[in-house]
Enzyme design. Structure first.
Site, mmCIF file in Angstrom:
data_model
loop_
_atom_site.group_PDB
_atom_site.id
_atom_site.type_symbol
_atom_site.label_atom_id
_atom_site.label_comp_id
_atom_site.label_asym_id
_atom_site.label_seq_id
_atom_site.Cartn_x
_atom_site.Cartn_y
_atom_site.Cartn_z
ATOM 1 N N ASN A 12 0.868 -1.172 0.000
ATOM 2 C CA ASN A 12 0.000 0.000 0.000
ATOM 3 C C ASN A 12 0.906 1.224 0.000
ATOM 4 O O ASN A 12 1.544 1.512 1.009
ATOM 5 C CB ASN A 12 -0.887 -0.038 1.258
ATOM 6 C CG ASN A 12 -1.705 1.224 1.440
ATOM 7 O OD1 ASN A 12 -1.772 2.066 0.542
ATOM 8 N ND2 ASN A 12 -2.322 1.367 2.606
ATOM 9 N N LYS A 14 0.063 4.252 -0.142
ATOM 10 C CA LYS A 14 -0.584 5.411 0.494
ATOM 11 C C LYS A 14 -0.400 6.637 -0.414
ATOM 12 O O LYS A 14 -0.403 6.487 -1.633
ATOM 13 C CB LYS A 14 -0.030 5.607 1.905
ATOM 14 C CG LYS A 14 -0.098 4.295 2.717
ATOM 15 C CD LYS A 14 0.177 4.449 4.177
ATOM 16 C CE LYS A 14 0.044 3.083 4.861
ATOM 17 N NZ LYS A 14 0.187 3.162 6.307
ATOM 18 N N HIS A 99 -9.237 1.083 5.272
ATOM 19 C CA HIS A 99 -7.940 1.251 5.937
ATOM 20 C C HIS A 99 -8.131 2.169 7.144
ATOM 21 O O HIS A 99 -8.938 3.106 7.095
ATOM 22 C CB HIS A 99 -6.928 1.853 4.952
ATOM 23 C CG HIS A 99 -5.529 1.810 5.493
ATOM 24 N ND1 HIS A 99 -5.081 2.707 6.427
ATOM 25 C CD2 HIS A 99 -4.518 0.942 5.260
ATOM 26 C CE1 HIS A 99 -3.816 2.394 6.739
ATOM 27 N NE2 HIS A 99 -3.454 1.324 6.035
ATOM 28 N N GLU A 101 -6.498 4.539 8.199
ATOM 29 C CA GLU A 101 -6.293 5.965 7.910
ATOM 30 C C GLU A 101 -7.551 6.576 7.293
ATOM 31 O O GLU A 101 -7.854 7.745 7.508
ATOM 32 C CB GLU A 101 -5.057 6.133 7.005
ATOM 33 C CG GLU A 101 -3.776 5.873 7.805
ATOM 34 C CD GLU A 101 -2.603 5.331 7.000
ATOM 35 O OE1 GLU A 101 -2.618 5.419 5.763
ATOM 36 O OE2 GLU A 101 -1.668 4.805 7.636
ATOM 37 N N GLU A 169 -4.734 -5.013 10.658
ATOM 38 C CA GLU A 169 -3.693 -4.007 10.858
ATOM 39 C C GLU A 169 -3.949 -3.269 12.171
ATOM 40 O O GLU A 169 -4.778 -2.345 12.217
ATOM 41 C CB GLU A 169 -3.711 -2.986 9.714
ATOM 42 C CG GLU A 169 -3.473 -3.582 8.346
ATOM 43 C CD GLU A 169 -2.947 -2.538 7.364
ATOM 44 O OE1 GLU A 169 -1.835 -2.743 6.869
ATOM 45 O OE2 GLU A 169 -3.631 -1.532 7.125
ATOM 46 N N GLY A 175 3.220 2.155 10.794
ATOM 47 C CA GLY A 175 4.197 3.234 10.659
ATOM 48 C C GLY A 175 4.976 3.546 11.924
ATOM 49 O O GLY A 175 5.634 4.586 12.004
ATOM 50 N N SER A 214 3.995 -2.264 10.181
ATOM 51 C CA SER A 214 5.447 -2.355 10.397
ATOM 52 C C SER A 214 6.050 -3.690 9.973
ATOM 53 O O SER A 214 6.975 -4.188 10.614
ATOM 54 C CB SER A 214 5.797 -2.024 11.858
ATOM 55 O OG SER A 214 5.455 -0.681 12.150
HETATM 56 P P1 13P Z 1 3.531 0.291 7.527
HETATM 57 O O1 13P Z 1 4.004 -1.011 6.897
HETATM 58 O O2 13P Z 1 4.249 1.488 6.992
HETATM 59 O O3 13P Z 1 3.496 0.200 9.008
HETATM 60 O O4 13P Z 1 2.000 0.495 7.032
HETATM 61 C C1 13P Z 1 1.110 -0.548 7.160
HETATM 62 C C2 13P Z 1 -0.143 -0.189 6.453
HETATM 63 O O5 13P Z 1 -0.885 0.663 6.892
HETATM 64 C C3 13P Z 1 -0.445 -0.884 5.190
HETATM 65 O O6 13P Z 1 -1.750 -0.644 4.779
#
Ligand code: 13P
Length: 252
Positions: A12, A14, A99, A101, A169, A175, A214
């Protein structure tokens, strides 16, 4: 292990990546050689402006391209949104929905996520439905209840092993460089499988349940070896081909 679904390692991106980033996709395609292709599928979900070019660039590779979000409707007066049909028309075959976010930044409820997942299915895309608890919810012992509610209420009607993927997740692991213990991942993934069984009966065994948060080359093998973990949803470490391929190499 034997009747595990074929793993999916998904990236992803983002809100990262200009057109120059597509060179990473070329390298990923080369690294996804016959031996690795036999072991796992790869997917990259670039930002929306790159979906069409990424899908064109991925022709001749087995890397699938997906969207990161879609509107529930096929078309209409929704400025700035993109529909599942538009993603499919651009060459996407997957779409991430719900997601954390999007749930946090755009106030998306489970009902809204479910409608988006159903839109993805309507357009012929495979929906990747994201779930996961916040730090407060984990600390107060609510993880399983929260994730169960998200799975039950975000799963699209018509979900099958072929058209739906779940991504677990934990919000606090995204992150941050923090990950749950292998035992915690096993507990949540087993619980998601049980919830899916209650909703989808026999189909549930074939649904891919990804872990995200992560995932890095140095922890991929441990996380991806856990029972009921059928792949990863990778954020930061999916931006560079070398890192992403090193994660997928856990399946070699
Ligand atoms: P990270 O791998 O950067 O922690 O992000 C995970 C994520 O949100 C994938 O959708």
């Amino acid at each position: 292990m034997s009747n595990r679904p074929k793993p999916l390692v998904a990236g992803n991106w983002k809100m990262n990546g200009l057109r120059a980033a597509l060179k990473e996709l070329g390298e990923m395609g080369q690294g996804h050689d016959a031996a690795l292709r036999a072991k796992c599928d790869l997917l990259i979900c670039p930002p929306a402006h790159l979906v069409y070019v990424a899908a064109a660039a991925a022709i001749g590779t087995r890397i699938a391209i997906g969207g990161q979000d879609c509107h529930a409707k096929a078309s209409g007066a929704h400025t700035g949104d993109i529909s599942a049909e538009m993603l499919a028309d651009s060459g996407a075959t997957f779409c991430i929905v719900g997601h954390s976010e999007r749930r946090a930044d755009h106030g998306e409820s489970n009902a809204a996520v479910k409608a988006k997942a159903e839109a993805a299915l309507r357009a012929g895309l495979t929906a990747i439905v994201c779930v996961g608890e916040t730090k407060d919810e984990r600390v107060s012992g609510k993880t399983l209840a929260v994730v169960r509610r998200q799975v039950r209420n975000s799963l699209p009607d018509g979900a099958s092993a072929a058209n739906t993927v779940i991504a677990y997740e934990p919000v606090w692991a995204i992150g941050t460089g923090l990950t749950p213990t292998v035992a915690d991942v096993a507990e949540v993934h087993a619980d998601i499988r049980r919830t899916l069984k209650s909703l989808m009966k026999g189909e549930a065994a074939g649904v891919r349940i990804l872990y995200g948060g992560s995932v890095k080359p140095d922890n991929a093998k441990a996380l991806l070896s856990v029972d009921n973990v059928d792949g990863a949803l990778v954020g930061g470490a999916s931006l560079k081909a070398a890192d992403f391929l090193a994660i997928a190499a856990a399946y070699r």
